[in-house]
Design an enzyme around this catalytic site. Structure first.
Site, PDB file in Angstrom:
ATOM      1  CD  GLU A  98       2.056  -5.730   8.364  1.00  0.00           C
ATOM      2  OE1 GLU A  98       2.287  -6.959   8.517  1.00  0.00           O
ATOM      3  OE2 GLU A  98       2.738  -5.017   7.616  1.00  0.00           O
TER       4      GLU A  98
ATOM      5  CG  HIS B 181      -0.215   0.003   2.523  1.00  0.00           C
ATOM      6  ND1 HIS B 181       0.396   1.122   3.058  1.00  0.00           N
ATOM      7  CD2 HIS B 181       0.017  -1.001   3.391  1.00  0.00           C
ATOM      8  CE1 HIS B 181       0.953   0.816   4.208  1.00  0.00           C
ATOM      9  NE2 HIS B 181       0.748  -0.478   4.435  1.00  0.00           N
TER      10      HIS B 181
END
Length: 184
Positions: free
Chosen positions: A80, A8
């Site tokens: 994550e 990202h």
């Protein structure tokens, strides 16, 4: 078939990331627009985008999808690390409440408070990755994008390159808004 792993875009580094739902910074949005333009020009034949369902990855995937004109499917297994109570906490506050607690300082089986350990993180990603590869291959698509996080990309690449995963070392440093492609 290729999977283009994308980390990202830039997010707020004054807070602990993990399972925080903090979005991209203005710079991060610019980074991802540039990446989207580059991907469009590359004509990779991407059929679909998959992404972590955390905000910074969702924003990244949605911007890229605009350029590639493909759908986005969200996959929570590619989030994550679940850093529990530290998710989204300002770095100063985390340093005060949890002195010395960082991903690299956890023992392999030690969990973040109300979060996961490096061991459970790796198992989650490893199992998700194997299932993902099977599902994607079964669709018959040629190329896909997976927008996720640095830690997840590290775990996937360790798995694919037969490197023992550890939270104590980093073998693959993929910068924000960057891509690495692997055959699956």
């Amino acid at each position: 078939m290729f999977c283009h792993l994308i980390r990202h875009g830039k997010d707020d580094d004054t807070v602990r990331g993990g399972w925080s739902n903090i979005g991209l910074t203005e710079y991060g949005v610019e980074q991802v627009h540039k990446l989207g333009e580059d991907l469009k020009e590359m004509e990779l034949g991407v059929d679909c985008i998959y992404a972590s369902d955390l905000q910074r990855a969702k924003e990244t995937a949605e911007i890229i999808a605009e350029y590639l004109q493909v759908p986005v499917n969200y996959r929570p297994e590619f989030r994550e690390t679940n850093n529990g109570d530290l998710a989204g906490m300002k770095n100063e506050e985390a340093a005060e409440k949890y002195p010395g607690m960082y991903w690299s300082t956890l023992e392999y089986d030690q969990c973040y408070p109300n979060g996961e350990s490096p061991e459970t993180f790796y198992k989650r990603v490893e199992e998700g990755w194997e299932k993902f590869k099977e599902e994607v291959k079964a669709t018959g698509v040629k190329n896909v994008v997976l927008v996720t996080h640095g830690g997840v990309i590290e775990a996937i690449l360790c798995k694919e390159k037969y490197i023992k995963y550890s939270n104590k070392t980093k073998n693959f440093a993929i910068g924000a808004g960057k891509m690495i492609s692997i055959g699956i």
